[in-house]
Design an enzyme around this catalytic site. Structure first.
Site, short mmCIF file in Angstrom:
data_model
loop_
_atom_site.label_atom_id
_atom_site.label_comp_id
_atom_site.label_asym_id
_atom_site.label_seq_id
_atom_site.Cartn_x
_atom_site.Cartn_y
_atom_site.Cartn_z
N CYS A 2 -11.58 -2.06 -4.02
CA CYS A 2 -13.01 -2.24 -3.84
C CYS A 2 -13.72 -2.02 -5.16
CB CYS A 2 -13.54 -1.27 -2.78
SG CYS A 2 -12.72 -1.42 -1.17
N ARG A 63 -16.74 -4.08 -0.70
CA ARG A 63 -15.52 -3.75 0.04
C ARG A 63 -14.51 -4.89 0.08
NH1 ARG A 63 -14.25 -2.62 6.40
NH2 ARG A 63 -12.32 -1.47 6.03
N LEU A 64 -13.27 -4.54 -0.21
CA LEU A 64 -12.12 -5.37 0.12
C LEU A 64 -11.46 -4.71 1.31
CD1 LEU A 64 -10.21 -7.75 -0.57
CD2 LEU A 64 -8.91 -6.15 -1.98
N ASN A 88 -13.18 3.66 -3.67
CA ASN A 88 -12.30 2.54 -4.00
C ASN A 88 -10.87 3.07 -3.94
OD1 ASN A 88 -10.91 0.34 -5.13
ND2 ASN A 88 -11.30 1.07 -7.21
N GLY A 89 -10.05 2.51 -3.04
CA GLY A 89 -8.66 2.95 -3.00
C GLY A 89 -8.09 3.02 -1.61
N ASP A 111 -9.08 4.63 6.29
CA ASP A 111 -8.31 5.71 5.66
C ASP A 111 -9.21 6.58 4.78
OD1 ASP A 111 -8.10 3.03 4.28
OD2 ASP A 111 -7.54 4.33 2.63
N LEU A 244 5.06 -8.66 -5.30
CA LEU A 244 5.22 -9.38 -6.55
C LEU A 244 6.67 -9.27 -6.97
CD1 LEU A 244 2.01 -8.33 -8.52
CD2 LEU A 244 2.32 -10.18 -6.86
N VAL A 280 5.41 -15.77 -10.93
CA VAL A 280 4.72 -16.70 -11.81
C VAL A 280 5.51 -16.83 -13.11
CG1 VAL A 280 3.28 -14.93 -12.93
CG2 VAL A 280 2.47 -17.31 -12.81
N THR A 329 -0.96 -6.33 -25.99
CA THR A 329 0.04 -6.25 -24.92
C THR A 329 -0.58 -6.55 -23.57
OG1 THR A 329 0.84 -4.33 -26.15
CG2 THR A 329 1.90 -4.80 -24.04
N ARG A 332 -1.69 -10.28 -23.08
CA ARG A 332 -0.53 -11.15 -22.91
C ARG A 332 0.01 -11.10 -21.49
NH1 ARG A 332 3.42 -9.77 -28.06
NH2 ARG A 332 2.27 -10.91 -29.70
N SER A 354 3.70 -3.85 -6.05
CA SER A 354 4.20 -4.22 -7.38
C SER A 354 5.05 -3.12 -7.99
CB SER A 354 3.00 -4.54 -8.29
OG SER A 354 3.40 -5.06 -9.52
N GLY A 355 5.68 -3.42 -9.12
CA GLY A 355 6.66 -2.50 -9.71
C GLY A 355 6.22 -1.77 -10.96
#
Length: 597
Positions: A2, A63-64, A88-89, A111, A244, A280, A329, A332, A354-355
């Site tokens: 958010c 809000r998301l 946000n979170g 939450d 991802l 991607v 960095t 890119r 994601s990692g």
């Protein structure tokens, strides 16, 4: 993710009227404030706009909706609405915390609804009870006091600024502050700001933070269970999600564990037990090939997105505006992630796992091959984790949030970090003569012969930094493009134009010009880190190899003698497209497995 924006302690006095925004009436200010939020941060939360005003304090939220989309709109309140919070979170242990708040009544299933009630019960000391990623502003209207806090590692982005009238401004992004604050800066991760004390204090105090050398023996099963727990708690969602998948070790493990434990979860009941994965890259890139193989192995519904070098170059200005950095960095790597996030959101997915973070915790970057001893190895991992909010966390958060997509990062789970950083660093050391490549302890933990998580050659695939893995010609194309737009004369005067963090390459100069156009304030340029770096190292680690001072480039290929397609060591890096050498053998032998790069 958010978006939050708050102005706390806005003054009406005559002296403050010199400030542009405070020349307005209160009604006009509320309108302007709402417009500013929608204009600047709408992309972070397209599902709802919320605004709250009490006296001289304004709290706003974009809000998301991920948890309880129907009723979790913000700001959120306690029972009598004397405590208001904008967040946000995600709070992964919110159900457990609700049980500790049995005397409280909750208005929503969000939450984040626990935060106001925890404050009522425990005061300012409740923040460490939160297991998740978060940035929040909490206002106690009973005494007009407020607190601001950011999660342990800084997975969520947050900035703080100060107005000439003494007001405090809080925003998820720089662009919410840079026109209205006399000074602003990145809000430090793991910290709390209290109006009562008038300053910051660190609430996150793990054992590793002091950089003392740990001595717990390596136990692969303990590490495996800790990471599985970190991944499975992030399956908490009421909306479509995916993973991802670059085909590297970290994202492949995340995908494997998610696919293994998805069935039976609430998310699977809502959206089905078949996992969606996303990758991607440039046509024919290393990541696309490896990700496709992992997806086939795991049986995911795989989505492969292609981009061209020109597509990436065309997006650079938008990327810098959203990511809010001029770090080479980060730009890119952010560009392909930015392009991919747009595609992911377009098919209806709102959250991805994601990692990020594994390389910092386990010394996965290729320059760690040159670590002189276990003490230096461990201290460098500590330095890297502490800086994550300026690099990978910033990229993952803002590249996805630019399109209303949330990224979750299980490697940066608080409990998992405690386990991983307590391991004797001798076990993490890279020893090629013993078959121990980078992140060996993580690879070994998931090397299960009976119930394999991944194919062997994926489990032991050499590290590829994201900006390399999407296709080597991406970085080479960027260098060629920027070399055409930045002259030698411009570089000769770089130290006069940009005395702080002076760009040393044409690529860096090009990004800096764009950044300064969007964010010309001195405070803005100070939020971006600097210093020498090779293959994503800190400046301290550059000292590990004297040859590196001639190859200061963030690409993993700059780790000469380590990366299988390293830059030509005879030619120092320049702004020209790099020559990739192909004479190095592509096969490396380790006990029991042949690893193909």
């Amino acid at each position: 993710m958010c978006g939050i924006l708050a102005v706390l302690g806005c003054s009406d006095d005559s002296q403050a009227k010199r400030v542009r925004v405070l020349e307005l009436s209160r009604r006009q200010f509320i309108f302007l404030f709402s417009f500013l939020l929608i204009l600047m941060l709408k992309h972070r939360g397209p599902d709802w706009s919320g605004l709250y005003q009490h006296g001289d304090c304004y709290l706003a939220h974009q809000r998301l909706a991920i948890i309880d989309p129907a009723s979790g709109d913000q700001p959120l309140f306690n029972e009598d609405k004397s405590v208001v919070v904008t967040v946000n979170g995600e709070i992964y242990n919110h159900e457990e915390l609700r049980k500790k708040l049995a005397n409280h009544k909750f208005r929503t299933g969000s939450d984040c609804d626990v935060i106001a009630h925890l404050y009522e019960e425990y005061g300012e000391d409740f923040v460490d009870m939160l297991d998740g990623i978060f940035s929040f502003v909490l206002l106690d209207t009973r005494d007009n006091s407020f607190i601001v806090a950011r999660d342990a590692i800084g997975v969520t982005s947050l900035y703080i600024g100060w107005g000439l009238d003494g007001s405090v401004w809080i925003s998820s992004e720089l662009k919410g502050l840079n026109d209205d604050c006399e000074h602003f800066e990145s809000f430090p991760p793991g910290h709390l700001y209290s109006s009562k004390s008038g300053g910051f204090r660190r609430w996150y105090n793990p054992p590793w933070f002091s950089e003392a050398i740990p001595s717990v023996p390596y136990d692969p099963l303990v590490l495996r269970r800790a990471f599985e727990n970190a991944v499975t708690k992030r399956l908490m969602t009421d909306v479509p999600f995916g993973v991802l998948l670059s085909g590297g070790l970290d994202s492949s493990l995340v995908a494997s564990i998610t696919a293994r434990y998805l069935a039976g979860t609430k998310a699977a009941k809502h959206w089905g037990a078949q996992l969606h994965s996303f990758c991607v890259g440039l046509e024919g890139s290393p990541d696309l090939k490896a990700a496709r193989e992992v997806a086939d192995y795991l049986g995911t519904v795989h989505h492969e997105f292609h981009f061209t070098v020109q597509d990436g170059i065309d997006a650079i200005e938008d990327v810098i505006y959203h990511i809010e950095t001029y770090d080479v960095t980060t730009i890119r790597a952010s560009t392909p992630m930015f392009l991919m996030s747009r595609k992911i959101k377009s098919i209806g997915v709102k959250m991805v796992i994601s990692g990020e973070g594994s390389d910092e915790i386990f010394g996965g970057y290729l320059y760690f091959h040159k670590a002189p001893n276990k003490d230096e190895f461990h201290r460098e991992t500590c330095r890297k984790i502490k800086a994550l909010h300026q690099y990978d966390c910033l990229r993952a958060n803002k590249a996805t949030s630019a399109w209303g997509l949330e990224a979750r990062v299980p490697f940066l789970d608080k409990e998992f970090i405690n386990v991983a950083m307590s391991i004797d660093p001798e076990a993490k050391m890279i020893k090629n003569d013993e078959g121990r490549i980078e992140k060996w302890v993580l690879r070994r933990a998931f090397d299960d012969e009976e119930h394999p998580y991944l194919p062997k050659h994926i489990l032991y695939r050499q590290k590829e930094q994201f900006s390399d893995g999407v296709g080597y010609s991406w970085i080479d194309g960027l260098k060629a493009h920027t070399a055409r737009h930045v002259t030698d004369k411009m570089m000769s005067n770089a130290s006069f134009i940009f005395p702080h963090n002076t760009p040393t390459t044409k690529e860096a100069y090009y990004y800096r010009m764009i950044f300064e156009r969007f964010f010309p304030q001195n405070s803005a340029r100070l939020t971006v880190p600097g210093g020498a770096s090779v293959a994503c190292s800190t400046a301290k680690a550059v000292e590990w190899d004297s040859a590196w001072k001639y190859n200061l480039d963030p690409s993993g290929r700059a780790a000469l003698g380590v990366h299988l397609s390293a830059y030509d060591a005879e030619t120092p890096l320049s702004n020209k497209p790099s020559k990739v050498i192909d004479s190095i053998p592509r096969m490396m032998d380790f006990p029991g497995v042949a690893i193909q790069s």
